[in-house]
Design a protein around this motif. Structure first.
Motif, mmCIF file in Angstrom:
data_model
loop_
_atom_site.group_PDB
_atom_site.id
_atom_site.type_symbol
_atom_site.label_atom_id
_atom_site.label_comp_id
_atom_site.label_asym_id
_atom_site.label_seq_id
_atom_site.Cartn_x
_atom_site.Cartn_y
_atom_site.Cartn_z
ATOM 1 N N HIS A 189 0.721 -1.241 -0.059
ATOM 2 C CA HIS A 189 0.063 0.089 0.026
ATOM 3 C C HIS A 189 0.745 1.105 0.021
ATOM 4 N N LEU A 190 0.659 2.354 -0.889
ATOM 5 C CA LEU A 190 1.129 3.555 -0.951
ATOM 6 C C LEU A 190 0.146 4.313 -0.070
ATOM 7 N N ALA A 191 0.299 4.613 1.258
ATOM 8 C CA ALA A 191 -0.628 5.167 2.070
ATOM 9 C C ALA A 191 -0.769 6.863 1.764
ATOM 10 N N GLY A 192 -1.609 7.336 2.077
ATOM 11 C CA GLY A 192 -1.920 8.982 2.189
ATOM 12 C C GLY A 192 -1.191 9.452 3.278
ATOM 13 N N PRO A 193 -1.000 10.864 3.367
ATOM 14 C CA PRO A 193 -0.320 11.265 4.688
ATOM 15 C C PRO A 193 -1.509 11.015 6.125
ATOM 16 N N GLN A 194 -0.660 10.539 6.944
ATOM 17 C CA GLN A 194 -1.341 9.991 8.131
ATOM 18 C C GLN A 194 -1.764 11.242 8.799
ATOM 19 N N SER A 195 -1.734 12.638 8.756
ATOM 20 C CA SER A 195 -2.173 13.755 9.303
ATOM 21 C C SER A 195 -3.493 14.107 8.823
ATOM 22 N N VAL A 196 -3.998 13.266 7.692
ATOM 23 C CA VAL A 196 -5.379 13.639 7.247
ATOM 24 C C VAL A 196 -6.160 12.562 7.340
ATOM 25 N N PRO A 197 -7.565 12.999 7.576
ATOM 26 C CA PRO A 197 -8.328 11.619 7.818
ATOM 27 C C PRO A 197 -8.627 10.584 6.594
ATOM 28 N N THR A 198 -8.329 11.270 5.390
ATOM 29 C CA THR A 198 -8.433 10.488 4.208
ATOM 30 C C THR A 198 -7.304 9.185 4.195
ATOM 31 N N GLY A 199 -6.104 9.749 4.625
ATOM 32 C CA GLY A 199 -5.077 8.933 4.694
ATOM 33 C C GLY A 199 -5.069 7.761 5.533
ATOM 34 N N VAL A 200 -5.423 8.094 6.659
ATOM 35 C CA VAL A 200 -5.775 7.157 7.800
ATOM 36 C C VAL A 200 -6.994 6.128 7.534
ATOM 37 N N ALA A 201 -8.045 6.655 7.102
ATOM 38 C CA ALA A 201 -9.053 5.842 6.803
ATOM 39 C C ALA A 201 -8.887 4.930 5.684
ATOM 40 N N ARG A 202 -8.157 5.422 4.550
ATOM 41 C CA ARG A 202 -7.725 4.404 3.566
ATOM 42 C C ARG A 202 -6.743 3.148 3.850
ATOM 43 N N ARG A 203 -5.878 3.594 4.655
ATOM 44 C CA ARG A 203 -4.842 2.635 5.281
ATOM 45 C C ARG A 203 -5.636 1.564 5.947
ATOM 46 N N CYS A 223 3.116 8.350 1.824
ATOM 47 C CA CYS A 223 3.134 9.618 0.874
ATOM 48 C C CYS A 223 3.115 10.848 1.791
ATOM 49 N N GLU A 224 4.085 11.904 1.451
ATOM 50 C CA GLU A 224 4.147 13.281 2.099
ATOM 51 C C GLU A 224 2.797 13.839 1.536
ATOM 52 N N GLY A 225 2.074 13.541 0.387
ATOM 53 C CA GLY A 225 1.191 14.336 0.083
ATOM 54 C C GLY A 225 0.471 13.707 -0.960
ATOM 55 N N TYR A 226 -0.654 13.833 -1.534
ATOM 56 C CA TYR A 226 -1.383 13.382 -2.602
ATOM 57 C C TYR A 226 -0.934 13.921 -3.884
ATOM 58 N N THR A 227 0.355 13.638 -4.273
ATOM 59 C CA THR A 227 1.045 14.193 -5.554
ATOM 60 C C THR A 227 1.774 13.053 -6.382
ATOM 61 N N ARG A 228 1.975 13.336 -7.677
ATOM 62 C CA ARG A 228 2.754 12.516 -8.278
ATOM 63 C C ARG A 228 4.082 12.057 -7.756
ATOM 64 N N GLU A 229 4.788 13.190 -7.293
ATOM 65 C CA GLU A 229 5.902 13.276 -6.914
ATOM 66 C C GLU A 229 6.160 12.697 -5.485
ATOM 67 N N ALA A 230 5.226 12.673 -4.491
ATOM 68 C CA ALA A 230 5.134 11.968 -3.471
ATOM 69 C C ALA A 230 4.791 10.443 -3.639
ATOM 70 N N GLY A 231 4.162 10.228 -4.628
ATOM 71 C CA GLY A 231 4.049 8.826 -4.992
ATOM 72 C C GLY A 231 4.977 8.118 -5.520
ATOM 73 N N ASP A 253 -5.115 8.512 -7.488
ATOM 74 C CA ASP A 253 -4.401 8.301 -8.703
ATOM 75 C C ASP A 253 -3.370 8.948 -9.167
ATOM 76 N N LEU A 254 -2.942 10.253 -8.605
ATOM 77 C CA LEU A 254 -1.796 10.908 -8.725
ATOM 78 C C LEU A 254 -0.489 10.130 -8.181
ATOM 79 N N VAL A 255 -0.843 9.447 -6.977
ATOM 80 C CA VAL A 255 0.247 8.756 -6.294
ATOM 81 C C VAL A 255 0.592 7.497 -7.375
ATOM 82 N N ALA A 256 -0.359 6.935 -7.923
ATOM 83 C CA ALA A 256 -0.075 5.771 -8.830
ATOM 84 C C ALA A 256 0.490 6.059 -9.792
#
Length: 339
Positions: A189-203, A223-231, A253-256
């Motif tokens: 899993h490439l997880a979203g930032p754990q500082s935001v609710p979506t990152g935690v919930a998806r993980r 990932c540090e953010g929901y960006t292509r670079e972070a992905g 999708d950007l992370v993907a």
């Protein structure tokens, strides 16, 4: 009439030109009350207002009604293709009520409170916010200020503010179930930032879906953010520090797409060597190579429902700070197949 004189045109001038009473013009130009006026009179008032170049005095109206007919919208990244359709939904709801929308791009969360304070000073009637973080002090500030506000795309975990969100856990379950059904067992899993609710919930959604199938997460990188670079950075870390998984569930999708970049660099083929899933079904992910299997969300409806909830709050119709959860769906394309 000289356009420079249009500011001097009053509601009385419009009434005189249309041959009606001032109160009739007031109702005709008010989106909430125009239904009380006959179509014929409404047309006469609108034609007179247009001919004279009448512009409603919003400041005077705000002093009279206590409302400015404006709302603020706070977005975390206007360049992210997720947010324009959310904004379209908000604007459609606002336009139907004659409201104007102020949009702020909050690139750094530190700027959020000063922006909200500025909107307070502008006397907006309410806020729609897509920027909530976990345990967000901004929620306290808004509550204490007595502002009407609704969260969209991210919910406040304390439930203090109403919210409209997609079901993040179900979204990840759909992705995991698809991968397991396709024969994958080592799923990362490439997880979203754990500082935001979506990152935690998806993980949590990925972990729970794997547990339900009797599996454990093979590897994870945040990932540090929901960006292509972070992905891309997270995908490098995942590959460098772990045995390569059969498949990777990406938090968006950007992370993907960032994951695609790194896999291409390393000559790891998708989906022959590794399957990839995204989240959001943003525009053009069906055009990348290979087209991305992802989770589709009703983004425009998220925005529209959030604005509708805000207007219920403003009108005193909301009973409590409820959370509306909209259902995601899986879109299978060519980035996933049997290992």
């Amino acid at each position: 009439m000289n356009p420079h004189q249009s500011s001097a045109v009053t509601i009385r001038d419009v009434a005189q030109a249309a041959g009606v009473h001032v109160s009739t013009v007031s109702r005709a130009l008010n989106p909430d009350k125009r239904g009380l006026i006959s179509t014929e009179v409404l047309r006469a008032v609108e034609e007179a207002a247009q001919r004279l170049g009448y512009r409603p005095n919003r400041a005077a109206s705000a002093l009279r009604t206590g409302r400015t007919q404006t709302i603020g919208v706070l977005l975390p990244d206007i360049t992210n293709p997720v947010f324009p359709p959310i904004l379209q939904g908000i604007e459609a709801s606002a336009a139907a009520r004659g409201y104007f929308v102020f949009v702020a791009n909050v690139a750094d969360h530190v700027l959020a409170q000063p922006i909200v304070e500025r909107m307070l000073a502008q006397r907006v009637d309410g806020l729609v916010m897509a920027i909530a973080t976990r345990d967000d002090p901004l929620v306290d500030f808004i509550s204490k200020a007595g502002m009407h506000a609704v969260l969209v795309n991210r919910a406040d975990e304390s439930g203090r503010l109403p919210a409209v969100v997609s079901d993040d856990r179900l979204a990840m379950k759909l992705a995991v179930d698809h991968l397991v059904a396709t024969g994958h067992r080592r799923i990362g899993h490439l997880a979203g930032p754990q500082s935001v609710p979506t990152g935690v919930a998806r993980r949590q959604g990925v972990e729970q879906a794997l547990r339900d199938r009797g599996l454990e997460m093979a590897c994870v990188a945040e990932c540090e953010g929901y960006t292509r670079e972070a992905g891309a950075a997270a995908m490098r870390k995942l590959l460098d520090e772990n045995e390569r998984p059969d498949a990777v569930v990406c938090c968006n999708d950007l992370v993907a797409l960032g994951a695609y970049d790194v896999l291409r660099e390393r000559r790891i083929e998708v989906p022959r060597d590794i399957s990839i899933t995204g989240h959001n079904d943003m525009p053009l992910v069906d055009m990348v190579n290979p087209p991305l299997t992802t989770i589709r969300l009703p983004h425009r409806e998220l925005g529209w429902r959030a604005a509708e909830m805000l207007f219920d709050e403003i009108d005193g119709k909301a009973l409590s700070a409820s959370t509306v959860v909209l259902r995601p769906e899986l879109v299978v394309r060519e980035s996933t197949r049997r290992p």
